[in-house]
Design a protein around this motif. Structure first.
Motif, PDB file in Angstrom:
ATOM      1  N   ASP A 419       0.825  -1.209   0.000  1.00  0.00           N
ATOM      2  CA  ASP A 419       0.000   0.000   0.000  1.00  0.00           C
ATOM      3  C   ASP A 419       0.863   1.266   0.000  1.00  0.00           C
ATOM      4  N   GLU A 420       2.036   1.198   0.607  1.00  0.00           N
ATOM      5  CA  GLU A 420       2.900   2.368   0.711  1.00  0.00           C
ATOM      6  C   GLU A 420       3.420   2.790  -0.655  1.00  0.00           C
ATOM      7  N   ARG A 427       3.537   2.604  -6.035  1.00  0.00           N
ATOM      8  CA  ARG A 427       3.441   1.705  -4.881  1.00  0.00           C
ATOM      9  C   ARG A 427       4.683   0.824  -4.804  1.00  0.00           C
TER      10      ARG A 427
END
Length: 573
Positions: A419-420, A427
């Motif tokens: 998700d980061e 991503r």
């Protein structure tokens, strides 16, 4: 022409025939071949000319399977891993390309014969100035190893080759002392790329997104950003990802949803991720005489600059053994390290102790005596390494047999997205690297075969580590990655089984290609760089033919339809 996007004005626009993402071994080789063929290109490299921490941080990610740090073994810099690699080169075996019934998901859609002419060109690109001498001729010069030399057993001698680090021989280089780094494509070919007036090399150009027509699977433009916010747009007829084994998959997975749905209909992007797991499979207990013989004949050689080529001798598992016993491909080499009672180890301990301020301890006195007693050996090895450039010769070394394993392709071994997001907005990756039972079984078989052959030759005794026969899960102390990132955008005959076709074109796309070890369906045991370069040269010829064909419009079509609605610009901004 070389430009630095961080120093360029925001909004540069380049129009070329081919856009290449990534300037490592694949990207540089592809660009040079396109230039030779008269094809314009723009080579976009995310890093600069030297290592930069901020740029390298874009590689950070997570590991959920067998341990792997996505930042290690990858270099976000012009030249990529060739700025740091060991230089080892070897071809894949012919049977590596074949469908092997005992290896799930094996088989390439091309044969080794399709790569043979490109292997020869790749050797020249990697600075092998002369044709390779046949293995049999080289092995015949090593009589102490007759037990392995005839090739009739389960294990045969195997030879890796390392080229000179220098593109051109000079008298000054010939007499330069000591060890030097291996051949660096960035240093060797930077001037070639900068002197090409019709093509471009951009530094600090981080990929941002592709834009075009998702319904037709056609990319029109690629957008890039520097970390200080400058933008670059490249319009082209063809686009190539040459961004490394992990990054190729990451870029595809970060594509716009409509594009990704088209190229990833069967959820193959990022799957079948592999390396060459590496670990010790034997510890050899040798006499001083045996250790000297082994170091003389089976060594990891350093490369003095005055030699055009150096050879490293090790072992490989025969094709017959693989097929008869249902094994993967594998090779092994001997590694020597100073034992605890060696003057080298004593010197290190004494140095560390003195740094801590301990001067007259009994252990320091023992180490000092050991160091003085071994002064002659140390002096000889200092001369070997720093004057002649050859590998050390250690008295009573610790000797490990270290394996490089092929992996059986596993669909569940994969690269996915976390998700980061990184500083560019993409991503980050999360990697679930899996090592299966076939790898452990192959390692055990090779260890047993080598131990038997060593014993029959009267050379030494061998003991195997417990992980070879244990049922416990493997750790990274047993087998670890060696930074050969393979398979996550694999080549296949159909999209159900892979990501690119035999010409490295992405399934579902009209003009997007991928090149690098990520397209290997299986990895064999050989270091991948030579094959990466061969595939890049093959792709360059394929794209050159396509661009030339597109330049001959059919009757009534004055402009190729791919660019009919595109602005034609050489450079702006």
């Amino acid at each position: 022409m070389i430009k630095d996007l961080e120093k360029s004005s925001d909004g540069d626009i380049v129009d070329v025939s081919v856009c290449i993402v990534g300037a490592g071994a694949a990207g540089i080789s592809l660009a040079r071949r396109l230039a030779e063929n008269g094809i314009t290109f723009c080579l976009a490299e995310a890093g600069g000319l030297t290592f930069e921490t901020a740029s390298q941080d874009l590689y950070a990610g997570d590991s959920t399977g067998h341990p792997i740090d996505p930042r290690e073994g990858r270099y976000r810099v012009f030249g990529g891993s060739t700025t740091q690699w060991g230089g080892r080169c070897a071809e894949l075996d012919a049977h590596d390309f074949e469908r092997r019934p005992w290896v799930a998901h094996s088989g390439w859609p091309i044969r080794k014969a399709d790569l043979v002419p490109y292997y020869e060109a790749a050797k020249q690109a990697l600075n092998f100035r002369q044709p390779w001498v046949a293995d049999a001729a080289l092995i015949g010069k090593r009589p102490p190893l007759k037990a392995f030399a005839d090739g009739s057993g389960d294990v045969s001698l195997f030879i890796w080759r390392v080229a000179s680090p220098d593109r051109r021989k000079t008298i000054r280089r010939h007499f330069k002392l000591g060890y030097h780094r291996n051949f660096d494509l960035a240093k060797a070919y930077r001037d070639d790329l900068s002197c090409n007036p019709s093509s471009f090399l951009y530094l600090h150009a981080n990929f941002a997104l592709f834009a075009g027509d998702p319904s037709a699977g056609r990319i029109r433009r690629a957008h890039f950003r520097s970390l200080n916010g400058h933008g670059l747009t490249i319009t082209a007829r063809h686009f190539v990802l040459a961004a490394s084994g992990i990054e190729n998959a990451r870029i595809l997975l970060n594509m716009e949803a409509a594009f990704l749905a088209r190229i990833n209909r069967y959820d193959t992007v990022g799957r079948y991720f592999m390396q060459h797991p590496r670990g010790s499979i034997l510890r050899l207990a040798a006499t001083a005489k045996q250790a000297a013989l082994l170091q003389k004949t089976l060594n990891n050689f350093l490369r003095p600059p005055r030699y055009d080529i150096r050879y490293e001798y090790g072992f490989s598992l025969s094709e017959k053994a693989q097929s008869s016993h249902g094994l993967l491909n594998a090779s092994a080499a001997l590694q020597y390290s100073a034992g605890a009672d060696s003057p080298w180890a004593a010197g290190r301990r004494l140095r560390d102790s003195l740094r801590r301020g301990a001067l007259l301890s009994p252990s320091n006195q023992r180490d000092a005596r050991m160091l003085l007693a071994g002064a002659r050996s140390i002096l000889g090895n200092v001369l070997r390494k720093y004057v002649t450039g050859f590998e050390l010769r250690l008295a009573n070394p610790q000797i490990d047999v270290v394996i490089d394993l092929e992996q059986e392709p596993d669909r569940d071994s994969r690269i996915a997205l976390a998700d980061e997001r990184d500083a560019t907005g993409l991503r980050r990756v999360t990697i679930d690297w899996k090592i299966g039972p076939a790898e452990r079984r192959t390692a055990r078989y090779l260890a047993e075969a080598l131990a038997r052959t060593f014993a029959a030759a009267g050379l030494t005794e061998a003991t195997m580590p417990d992980w070879l026969s244990a049922n416990r899960p493997l750790t990274d102390r047993d087998l670890a990655g060696n930074y050969h990132f393979i398979g996550a955008t694999r080549m296949a005959a159909s999209p159900e089984h892979g990501v690119v076709d035999r010409d490295c074109r992405v399934f579902g796309s009209a003009n997007l290609h991928v090149v690098g070890a990520s397209v290997f369906p299986t990895g064999g045991h050989a270091n991948p760089t030579l094959t990466i370069v061969a595939l890049a040269l093959r792709l360059a010829d394929h794209l050159s033919a396509a661009v030339s064909a597109e330049a001959r419009p059919s009757a009534g079509a004055a402009v190729p339809p791919d660019h009919a609605a595109e602005p034609v610009e050489t450079i702006a901004g």
